[in-house]
Design an enzyme around this catalytic site. Sequence first.
Site, PDB file in Angstrom:
ATOM      1  CB  THR A 157      -1.300   0.052   1.153  1.00  0.00           C
ATOM      2  OG1 THR A 157      -1.913  -1.403   1.123  1.00  0.00           O
ATOM      3  CG2 THR A 157      -1.849   1.328   1.652  1.00  0.00           C
TER       4      THR A 157
ATOM      5  NE  ARG B 164      -8.881  -6.958   3.247  1.00  0.00           N
ATOM      6  CZ  ARG B 164      -8.052  -6.001   3.167  1.00  0.00           C
ATOM      7  NH1 ARG B 164      -7.503  -5.360   2.467  1.00  0.00           N
ATOM      8  NH2 ARG B 164      -7.161  -5.736   4.600  1.00  0.00           N
ATOM      9  CB  VAL B 165     -13.324  -2.281   2.192  1.00  0.00           C
ATOM     10  CG1 VAL B 165     -12.663  -0.820   2.044  1.00  0.00           C
ATOM     11  CG2 VAL B 165     -14.827  -2.571   1.112  1.00  0.00           C
ATOM     12  N   GLY B 166     -10.436  -3.904   3.787  1.00  0.00           N
ATOM     13  CA  GLY B 166      -9.828  -3.252   4.043  1.00  0.00           C
ATOM     14  C   GLY B 166     -10.208  -2.019   4.817  1.00  0.00           C
ATOM     15  CG  ASP B 167      -5.707  -0.373   6.394  1.00  0.00           C
ATOM     16  OD1 ASP B 167      -6.064  -1.546   6.309  1.00  0.00           O
ATOM     17  OD2 ASP B 167      -4.988   0.464   6.756  1.00  0.00           O
TER      18      ASP B 167
ATOM     19  CB  THR C 152       1.246   0.789   5.331  1.00  0.00           C
ATOM     20  OG1 THR C 152       1.641  -0.663   4.837  1.00  0.00           O
ATOM     21  CG2 THR C 152       2.237   0.703   5.830  1.00  0.00           C
ATOM     22  N   GLY C 153      -0.490  -1.690   6.669  1.00  0.00           N
ATOM     23  CA  GLY C 153      -0.264  -3.758   7.206  1.00  0.00           C
ATOM     24  C   GLY C 153      -1.338  -4.221   6.511  1.00  0.00           C
ATOM     25  CG  HIS C 154      -4.134  -7.925   9.184  1.00  0.00           C
ATOM     26  ND1 HIS C 154      -4.666  -8.118  10.189  1.00  0.00           N
ATOM     27  CD2 HIS C 154      -3.963  -9.168   8.527  1.00  0.00           C
ATOM     28  CE1 HIS C 154      -5.341  -8.832  10.370  1.00  0.00           C
ATOM     29  NE2 HIS C 154      -5.561  -9.618   8.793  1.00  0.00           N
ATOM     30  N   GLY C 155      -4.865  -4.995   7.410  1.00  0.00           N
ATOM     31  CA  GLY C 155      -6.283  -3.990   7.369  1.00  0.00           C
ATOM     32  C   GLY C 155      -6.958  -4.434   8.141  1.00  0.00           C
TER      33      GLY C 155
HETATM   34  N1  ASP Z   1      -3.452  -1.891   4.736  1.00  0.00           N
HETATM   35  C1  ASP Z   1      -3.634  -2.807   2.902  1.00  0.00           C
HETATM   36  C2  ASP Z   1      -5.375  -4.004   3.051  1.00  0.00           C
HETATM   37  O1  ASP Z   1      -5.408  -4.358   4.301  1.00  0.00           O
HETATM   38  C3  ASP Z   1      -3.060  -3.176   3.184  1.00  0.00           C
HETATM   39  C4  ASP Z   1      -1.588  -2.959   3.284  1.00  0.00           C
HETATM   40  O2  ASP Z   1      -0.758  -1.896   3.791  1.00  0.00           O
HETATM   41  O3  ASP Z   1      -0.214  -3.416   2.739  1.00  0.00           O
HETATM   42  O4  ASP Z   1      -5.561  -3.562   2.136  1.00  0.00           O
END
Ligand code: ASP
Length: 310
Positions: free
Chosen positions: A169, A197-200, A220-223
Amino acid sequence: MKAVIVVHGGAWAIPDELSEASVQGVKAAACEGYRVLGTGGSALDAVEKAVRSLEDNTVFDAGHGAVLNADGEVELDAIIMDGSSLGSGAVSSVQNIANPVSLARAVMEKTDHVMLTSRGANLFAESIGIKTVPTDTLVTEYEKREWEKQKKYITGVKELFNSQWGHDTVGAVAVDSYGNVACATSTGGIRHKMVGRVGDSPIIGAGGYADNRSGAVSCTGHGESILKVTLARLIIFNIEQGTEVQDAVERSLRYMGERVQGAGGAIAVSPSGRWAATFTTERMAWAAAEQGALWYGLNPQEKFQDKLSQ
Ligand code: ASP
């Protein structure tokens, strides 16, 4: 006032083969954004410019280079936020749009809403003349190969951020010479995510937040973990409580790790120009530009400096 821009290219276990291109990409984006600030431009214009540059770079999972969902399709999410008015705009699950961050900005500036999703967002793009591109042009050969490879091994999105399956991201935060802050985040999400699916990333307070009274953040990271702790707002909350910017980011990431076992990263800037780029994954490509200096890093505790030529 001191103008600063910080950008990231995603927090995960970036493999060596992508590290040089990732670092070059974030450095170039920070320079582009800083050029806007250096000529008296707004923080909002600077973060949009920097994120567009990252979306156009196929090494990152945003715009060109986006990852594919379970059905092999592109679904893009983005947010932009203006710290002076708390105005924000976001899009989720859009297809065929090369620069979702600019569509998010149009949602903020041209509608009464904060977020548009999927078909509605695409229809809005069409109505204001934002050009659509064939999805195929957004997908790289690298992504097609990785998607195929990973199909056989997929176990769960949580592992992605602690393995080489994750993806990058992008985001930017800035403060301009008038003391206004802004943030922007854009992503293709997680490879093999469920359709829809919608992330953060496009969610206000999770993937980004900006308020002139405290600062601007892009995550960024695990949404799913970021959503559960509303990471961007948590960092802002810590800043509001008087915590120094760097400590606020570190403390909030630590909390996310302890509370929901999630890994990630964030960049933040305060109205006075204090900034941080921190992560709990193996790597995160980041760069920061301020008067005379371009800072950058990839591995934990790394902070290199180049001279910034305007
Ligand atoms: N946070 C993003 C998501 O979960 C992915 C990422 O940051 O790499 O969609």
